[in-house]
Design an enzyme around this catalytic site. Structure first.
Site, PDB file in Angstrom:
ATOM      1  N   SER A 124     -64.044 -55.971 -49.406  1.00  0.00           N
ATOM      2  CA  SER A 124     -65.462 -56.251 -49.615  1.00  0.00           C
ATOM      3  C   SER A 124     -65.572 -57.215 -50.783  1.00  0.00           C
ATOM      4  CB  SER A 124     -66.213 -54.949 -49.938  1.00  0.00           C
ATOM      5  OG  SER A 124     -67.506 -55.213 -50.441  1.00  0.00           O
ATOM      6  N   TYR A 146     -67.123 -46.814 -54.236  1.00  0.00           N
ATOM      7  CA  TYR A 146     -66.923 -47.917 -53.312  1.00  0.00           C
ATOM      8  C   TYR A 146     -66.096 -49.029 -53.951  1.00  0.00           C
ATOM      9  CZ  TYR A 146     -67.950 -51.157 -49.521  1.00  0.00           C
ATOM     10  OH  TYR A 146     -67.838 -52.017 -48.462  1.00  0.00           O
TER      11      TYR A 146
END
Length: 209
Positions: free
Chosen positions: A108, A121
């Site tokens: 990401s 995350y």
């Protein structure tokens, strides 16, 4: 992604906690459960007659300040995003080495830069970046390894979040079909050529650079 693979003549198999929509071949497995991964990968291999590529795109999140996110939810993000990635690759690696296959891991933009209220995350995706770069060095010449770094995606990933953690209504997000084409590009390189890292974002992307 599955449609893109099928359109090019491949035979996709999805590993997920729930059956995917539509007539897609799949194996139900929770990647947070270490005992479930190897049998799931073995089942996928048996159904297709062999694995030529693995794309590890499972991902979850639990937004909030570190002290506010329940520990089990926080740890599940790492179990799915990072440990699940490693478990799938580990289970598939012998087959991929035999067939000189390829791996695409999905990190990401938040695996390259950090923001608040996203410790789980960010930790998981930073981990995917490090894992993939080390895997590429370790397996050089035996399998292809690509790190995909996408920006925000038009998927159900943001469903169920508090409004403060959802993209604004005018957010420009990646279309899954566009990202799938980038994955296929990495998978379709000739022997001896690799796309090591790909950053794919909308032209207006708040999380990049």
């Amino acid at each position: 992604m599955t449609q893109a693979v099928a359109d090019t003549g491949g035979r996709p198999v999805v590993l997920d906690r729930v059956p995917p929509p539509g007539p897609v071949e799949h194996v139900v497995a929770d990647l947070a459960d270490g005992s479930a991964v190897e049998p799931a990968v073995r089942a996928a291999r048996e159904r297709t007659g062999g694995l030529d590529a693995v794309v590890t795109c499972a991902g979850v999140d639990s937004c909030g300040r570190l002290g506010d996110v329940p520990a089990d939810e926080w740890e599940r993000v790492l179990l799915v995003n990072l440990i699940g990635t490693a478990r799938v690759v580990r289970a598939a690696l012998p087959e991929l080495e035999r067939r000189h296959g390829r791996v695409v891991t999905v990190a990401s933009t938040l695996g390259l830069r950090a923001v608040g209220d996203a410790t789980a995350y960010c930790a998981s995706k930073f981990g995917v970046v490090g894992f993939t770069r080390a895997l590429a060095a370790e397996t050089a010449g035996r399998i292809g390894v690509t790190l995909l770094v996408p920006g925000g995606m038009e998927t159900p990933f943001f469903d169920g979040r508090d409004e403060q953690y959802k993209p604004p209504p005018d957010a420009k997000l990646n279309r899954p079909a566009d990202v799938a084409r980038a994955v296929l590009f990495a998978l379709d390189q000739p022997a001896g050529c690799e796309i090591r890292e790909l950053v794919v974002t909308p032209s207006v992307e708040s999380s990049w650079p």
